[in-house]
Design a protein around this motif. Structure first.
Motif, PDB file in Angstrom:
ATOM      1  N   LEU A   1     -54.840  -8.585 -86.895  1.00 54.12           N
ATOM      2  CA  LEU A   1     -54.754  -9.554 -88.194  1.00 54.12           C
ATOM      3  C   LEU A   1     -55.987 -10.334 -88.336  1.00 54.12           C
ATOM      4  O   LEU A   1     -56.200 -11.019 -89.405  1.00 54.12           O
ATOM      5  N   LEU A   2     -56.974 -10.263 -87.327  1.00 53.12           N
ATOM      6  CA  LEU A   2     -57.950 -10.995 -87.478  1.00 53.12           C
ATOM      7  C   LEU A   2     -58.830 -11.056 -88.843  1.00 53.12           C
ATOM      8  O   LEU A   2     -59.101 -12.037 -89.370  1.00 53.12           O
ATOM      9  N   HIS A   3     -59.139 -10.006 -89.230  1.00 53.48           N
ATOM     10  CA  HIS A   3     -59.803  -9.642 -90.576  1.00 53.48           C
ATOM     11  C   HIS A   3     -58.910  -9.843 -91.859  1.00 53.48           C
ATOM     12  O   HIS A   3     -59.365  -9.491 -93.011  1.00 53.48           O
ATOM     13  N   ASN A   4     -57.793 -10.202 -91.780  1.00 58.40           N
ATOM     14  CA  ASN A   4     -56.860 -10.773 -92.852  1.00 58.40           C
ATOM     15  C   ASN A   4     -56.585  -9.491 -93.727  1.00 58.40           C
ATOM     16  O   ASN A   4     -56.927  -9.497 -95.069  1.00 58.40           O
ATOM     17  N   PRO A   5     -56.106  -8.420 -93.057  1.00 56.78           N
ATOM     18  CA  PRO A   5     -56.140  -7.407 -94.077  1.00 56.78           C
ATOM     19  C   PRO A   5     -55.017  -7.387 -95.163  1.00 56.78           C
ATOM     20  O   PRO A   5     -53.941  -8.182 -95.033  1.00 56.78           O
ATOM     21  N   GLU A   6     -55.228  -6.537 -96.098  1.00 64.46           N
ATOM     22  CA  GLU A   6     -54.059  -6.264 -97.119  1.00 64.46           C
ATOM     23  C   GLU A   6     -52.851  -5.622 -96.979  1.00 64.46           C
ATOM     24  O   GLU A   6     -51.896  -5.805 -97.327  1.00 64.46           O
ATOM     25  N   LEU A   7     -53.182  -4.660 -95.856  1.00 61.80           N
ATOM     26  CA  LEU A   7     -51.890  -3.806 -95.806  1.00 61.80           C
ATOM     27  C   LEU A   7     -51.920  -3.764 -93.950  1.00 61.80           C
ATOM     28  O   LEU A   7     -52.886  -3.414 -93.463  1.00 61.80           O
ATOM     29  N   ILE A   8     -50.821  -3.894 -93.675  1.00 63.89           N
ATOM     30  CA  ILE A   8     -50.649  -3.931 -91.954  1.00 63.89           C
ATOM     31  C   ILE A   8     -49.567  -3.299 -91.670  1.00 63.89           C
ATOM     32  O   ILE A   8     -48.481  -3.140 -92.188  1.00 63.89           O
ATOM     33  N   PHE A   9     -49.997  -2.448 -90.396  1.00 60.98           N
ATOM     34  CA  PHE A   9     -48.993  -1.681 -89.900  1.00 60.98           C
ATOM     35  C   PHE A   9     -48.552  -1.971 -88.453  1.00 60.98           C
ATOM     36  O   PHE A   9     -49.395  -2.532 -87.752  1.00 60.98           O
ATOM     37  N   PHE A  10     -47.241  -2.203 -88.205  1.00 61.87           N
ATOM     38  CA  PHE A  10     -46.837  -2.565 -86.978  1.00 61.87           C
ATOM     39  C   PHE A  10     -46.016  -1.780 -86.352  1.00 61.87           C
ATOM     40  O   PHE A  10     -45.016  -1.186 -86.925  1.00 61.87           O
TER      41      PHE A  10
ATOM     42  N   PHE B   1     -45.750  -2.387 -93.385  1.00 57.26           N
ATOM     43  CA  PHE B   1     -45.262  -1.094 -92.732  1.00 57.26           C
ATOM     44  C   PHE B   1     -44.934  -1.230 -91.189  1.00 57.26           C
ATOM     45  O   PHE B   1     -45.698  -1.436 -90.567  1.00 57.26           O
ATOM     46  N   TYR B   2     -43.568  -1.729 -91.158  1.00 52.37           N
ATOM     47  CA  TYR B   2     -42.985  -2.277 -89.769  1.00 52.37           C
ATOM     48  C   TYR B   2     -42.160  -1.053 -89.377  1.00 52.37           C
ATOM     49  O   TYR B   2     -40.984  -0.454 -89.952  1.00 52.37           O
ATOM     50  N   SER B   3     -42.363  -0.703 -88.112  1.00 50.78           N
ATOM     51  CA  SER B   3     -41.647   0.312 -87.225  1.00 50.78           C
ATOM     52  C   SER B   3     -41.120  -0.580 -86.014  1.00 50.78           C
ATOM     53  O   SER B   3     -41.973  -0.831 -85.198  1.00 50.78           O
ATOM     54  N   SER B   4     -40.095  -0.422 -85.932  1.00 54.18           N
ATOM     55  CA  SER B   4     -39.191  -1.093 -84.541  1.00 54.18           C
ATOM     56  C   SER B   4     -37.914  -0.774 -84.367  1.00 54.18           C
ATOM     57  O   SER B   4     -37.183  -0.062 -85.311  1.00 54.18           O
ATOM     58  N   HIS B   5     -37.510  -0.857 -83.244  1.00 50.01           N
ATOM     59  CA  HIS B   5     -36.030  -0.848 -82.683  1.00 50.01           C
ATOM     60  C   HIS B   5     -35.330  -2.028 -82.816  1.00 50.01           C
ATOM     61  O   HIS B   5     -34.090  -2.001 -82.634  1.00 50.01           O
ATOM     62  N   ILE B   6     -35.848  -3.040 -82.963  1.00 52.19           N
ATOM     63  CA  ILE B   6     -35.206  -4.367 -83.060  1.00 52.19           C
ATOM     64  C   ILE B   6     -34.729  -4.415 -84.547  1.00 52.19           C
ATOM     65  O   ILE B   6     -35.457  -5.092 -85.416  1.00 52.19           O
ATOM     66  N   MET B   7     -33.418  -4.089 -84.684  1.00 55.98           N
ATOM     67  CA  MET B   7     -32.953  -4.043 -86.324  1.00 55.98           C
ATOM     68  C   MET B   7     -32.800  -5.290 -87.001  1.00 55.98           C
ATOM     69  O   MET B   7     -32.832  -5.527 -88.056  1.00 55.98           O
TER      70      MET B   7
END
Length: 257
Positions: free
Chosen positions: A149-158, A188-194
């Motif tokens: 996140l350091l460069h303040n991106p437009e699109l973030i994938f987690f 774009f968020y991928s997680s098992h924590i519903m």
């Protein structure tokens, strides 16, 4: 124009398809939840969209650009927080973040100031000059989050960003996600924590065995599945509810035996 668009995306390893005909469209400012069982192809999808995995079938565009042809331009504008990554353990957090910031052409003074501020928020300020080979998994995950996140991106994938974090850090990351959403970032968020997916995502894609099996807002998925929570919807679509109950019961019986 969609910020992410895939058409008939397929990927195979050793003649076995791990992704089949993935069609998706993510609009600017949208928060997409991308969920599925282990081995369903979530991380593979993210790596393709980010330009990390270059060989695949179909078409993928990010910011309207083909990821095969413009992967360097795309990488300059995105942030990626993987579940696990190979950090340079012999570097300190401040050295690693300087390295990351320079990759994004950030000014040196801005890199250092932002790095120290973000390390302070994650309670790592005192360890800013310590070698990371002695860090716990959770501490390394915090550095990964900052570097993404350091460069303040437009699109973030987690990709499972809460893995290994302590309770206080989890609460902080959840709040950061909400603030990023309010700021209009595309996530774009991928997680098992519903509960996190249900709380922050505008649209949800459920993937199983490399194929999309459901897509829509949480309300539309609840209506289709006649279920009260995303966890129940997920179980109904991807698992065997009765089998889960029986397996859990057998597990407890073995423990008590």
């Amino acid at each position: 124009m969609p910020i992410i668009e895939s058409t008939l995306l397929c990927k195979k390893y050793d003649n076995r398809y791990v992704l089949r005909n993935i069609n998706m469209s993510v609009e600017p400012g949208q928060v997409l939840g991308y969920i599925g069982p282990n081995g369903s192809g979530k991380s593979t999808t993210i790596k393709i969209i980010c330009g990390i995995t270059e060989t695949f079938e179909g078409e993928v565009k990010v910011f309207g650009m083909d990821v095969r042809k413009h992967f360097l331009e795309i990488k300059q504008r995105i942030g990626y927080v993987p579940e696990q990554a190979a950090l340079y353990d012999l570097l300190t957090p401040i050295e690693y973040l300087r390295f990351t910031g320079l990759l994004y052409n950030m000014p040196e003074d801005k890199i250092r100031n932002k790095s120290l501020d973000l390390l302070r928020l994650f309670e790592l300020e005192k360890q800013a000059s310590d070698r990371m080979n002695s860090f716990s998994k959770g501490m390394k995950q915090k550095v990964l989050l900052i570097s993404g996140l350091l460069h303040n991106p437009e699109l973030i994938f987690f990709d499972e960003p809460l893995s290994g974090l302590d309770a206080n850090a989890v609460i902080l990351v959840k709040e950061i996600l909400l603030q990023l959403k309010k700021a209009g970032k595309t996530i774009f968020y991928s997680s098992h924590i519903m509960d996190v997916v249900e709380k922050i995502c505008d649209n949800i894609i459920i993937i199983k065995d490399g194929e999309i099996i459901a897509e829509g807002s949480i309300d539309s998925l609840k209506e289709k599945a006649q279920r009260g929570s995303l966890e129940n919807i997920f179980t109904a679509l991807t698992g065997d509810e009765a089998g889960n109950v029986n397996t859990a019961s057998d597990f407890i019986n073995v423990l008590n035996g």
